[in-house]
Design a protein around this motif. Structure first.
Motif, short mmCIF file in Angstrom:
data_model
loop_
_atom_site.label_atom_id
_atom_site.label_comp_id
_atom_site.label_asym_id
_atom_site.label_seq_id
_atom_site.Cartn_x
_atom_site.Cartn_y
_atom_site.Cartn_z
N GLY A 141 0.83 -1.20 0.00
CA GLY A 141 0.00 0.00 0.00
C GLY A 141 0.86 1.25 0.00
O GLY A 141 2.03 1.20 -0.37
N PHE A 142 0.26 2.36 0.44
CA PHE A 142 0.89 3.66 0.34
C PHE A 142 0.85 4.39 1.69
O PHE A 142 -0.03 4.14 2.50
CB PHE A 142 0.13 4.53 -0.68
N ASP A 143 1.80 5.30 1.88
CA ASP A 143 1.66 6.32 2.91
C ASP A 143 1.51 7.64 2.17
O ASP A 143 1.19 7.64 0.98
CB ASP A 143 2.81 6.29 3.94
N ASP A 144 1.75 8.76 2.82
CA ASP A 144 1.56 10.05 2.16
C ASP A 144 2.63 10.36 1.12
O ASP A 144 2.46 11.26 0.31
CB ASP A 144 1.51 11.17 3.20
N GLN A 145 3.73 9.58 1.09
CA GLN A 145 4.82 9.88 0.16
C GLN A 145 5.25 8.73 -0.72
O GLN A 145 5.90 8.94 -1.74
CB GLN A 145 6.07 10.30 0.95
N ALA A 146 4.97 7.51 -0.33
CA ALA A 146 5.62 6.38 -1.00
C ALA A 146 4.71 5.16 -1.08
O ALA A 146 3.66 5.09 -0.45
CB ALA A 146 6.91 6.02 -0.25
N VAL A 147 5.19 4.21 -1.86
CA VAL A 147 4.54 2.90 -1.97
C VAL A 147 5.41 1.89 -1.21
O VAL A 147 6.64 1.98 -1.23
CB VAL A 147 4.34 2.48 -3.45
N TYR A 148 4.76 0.95 -0.54
CA TYR A 148 5.46 -0.09 0.21
C TYR A 148 5.20 -1.44 -0.44
O TYR A 148 4.08 -1.73 -0.88
CB TYR A 148 4.95 -0.15 1.66
N MET A 149 6.26 -2.25 -0.50
CA MET A 149 6.16 -3.60 -1.06
C MET A 149 6.84 -4.58 -0.12
O MET A 149 7.77 -4.22 0.60
CB MET A 149 6.85 -3.67 -2.41
N GLU A 150 6.38 -5.81 -0.17
CA GLU A 150 7.07 -6.89 0.53
C GLU A 150 7.57 -7.86 -0.52
O GLU A 150 6.87 -8.14 -1.49
CB GLU A 150 6.12 -7.61 1.49
N GLN A 151 8.78 -8.34 -0.32
CA GLN A 151 9.35 -9.34 -1.23
C GLN A 151 9.92 -10.47 -0.40
O GLN A 151 10.61 -10.24 0.59
CB GLN A 151 10.43 -8.71 -2.11
N ARG A 152 9.58 -11.69 -0.80
CA ARG A 152 10.00 -12.88 -0.07
C ARG A 152 10.77 -13.81 -1.00
O ARG A 152 10.35 -14.06 -2.14
CB ARG A 152 8.80 -13.64 0.46
N PHE A 153 11.87 -14.35 -0.50
CA PHE A 153 12.63 -15.37 -1.20
C PHE A 153 12.14 -16.72 -0.67
O PHE A 153 12.19 -16.94 0.54
CB PHE A 153 14.13 -15.22 -0.93
N VAL A 154 11.69 -17.58 -1.56
CA VAL A 154 11.15 -18.87 -1.13
C VAL A 154 11.70 -20.01 -1.99
O VAL A 154 12.10 -19.80 -3.14
CB VAL A 154 9.60 -18.89 -1.16
N ARG A 155 11.74 -21.18 -1.38
CA ARG A 155 12.09 -22.43 -2.05
C ARG A 155 11.16 -23.50 -1.51
O ARG A 155 10.61 -23.35 -0.42
CB ARG A 155 13.53 -22.84 -1.72
N PRO A 156 11.03 -24.61 -2.23
CA PRO A 156 10.22 -25.69 -1.68
C PRO A 156 10.86 -26.24 -0.40
O PRO A 156 12.06 -26.47 -0.35
CB PRO A 156 10.24 -26.75 -2.79
N GLY A 157 10.04 -26.42 0.62
CA GLY A 157 10.51 -26.98 1.88
C GLY A 157 10.47 -28.50 1.84
O GLY A 157 10.13 -29.11 0.81
#
Length: 187
Positions: free
Chosen positions: A104-120
């Motif tokens: 989502g966003f705040d008053d100035q920027a966009v926020y992202m989440e990034q995850r590194f995944v592999r099969p467990g």
């Protein structure tokens, strides 16, 4: 230099084949740990995670239509803050995925989440590293694009997006002064 080729390869041959995404969807980008990604300990270098995250973000904005909007408007994204936590090493030749999601966003920027995944061990995705990214959108002609304009022109449904308060607080406390303000480096 090889990151440029990796980015172009991913945009031309991988991202175009992916299905269209909305702002609330998760992009999953596939990668492999190459010898150029390794450090002396023979696992993926911590800085390389950040570079590969760039490639995955291009996949996200290409597939959700924002790349076309950026081109049309003369905009471009820049990372203004990021934090990453590592759980497990990524070793040579291993395949992994980066899951990217706009929070989502705040008053100035966009926020992202990034995850590194592999099969467990049970074949379900297992988390190897997690990053939070704060980005601003700039105009090629100069200046910052207001978040309200980004939301309006992109058609983002902000009701679908929610940035957790602790991430907003992180963004607030890690901000640096504006480029128009003095920012002396006093120890």
């Amino acid at each position: 230099m090889h990151m440029l080729f990796r980015t172009l390869w991913h945009m031309w041959f991988v991202g175009r084949r992916g299905s269209a995404l909305t702002f609330a969807d998760v992009s999953r980008s596939r990668f492999r740990v190459w010898p150029t990604d390794l450090d002396l300990l023979r696992h993926m270098n911590n800085g390389k995670y950040l570079s590969i995250m760039d490639v995955a973000r291009f996949d996200l904005i290409q597939r959700n239509g924002v790349m076309a909007l950026f081109t049309q408007e003369g905009w471009y994204p820049v990372v203004v803050g990021q934090t990453i936590s590592y759980r497990k090493s990524l070793n040579p030749w291993k395949r992994f995925w980066i899951e990217s999601k706009i929070l989502g966003f705040d008053d100035q920027a966009v926020y992202m989440e990034q995850r590194f995944v592999r099969p467990g061990p049970d074949r379900r995705p297992e988390l190897y590293a997690r990053a939070i990214v704060r980005a601003r959108i700039l105009r090629r002609a100069g200046g910052v694009v207001p978040v309200t304009e980004i939301i309006e022109k992109s058609g983002a449904n902000i009701a679908e997006l929610e940035v957790p308060e602790e991430i907003i607080a992180w963004g607030r406390t890690t901000r640096l002064p504006s480029t128009r303000d003095a920012a002396p480096s006093n120890w």
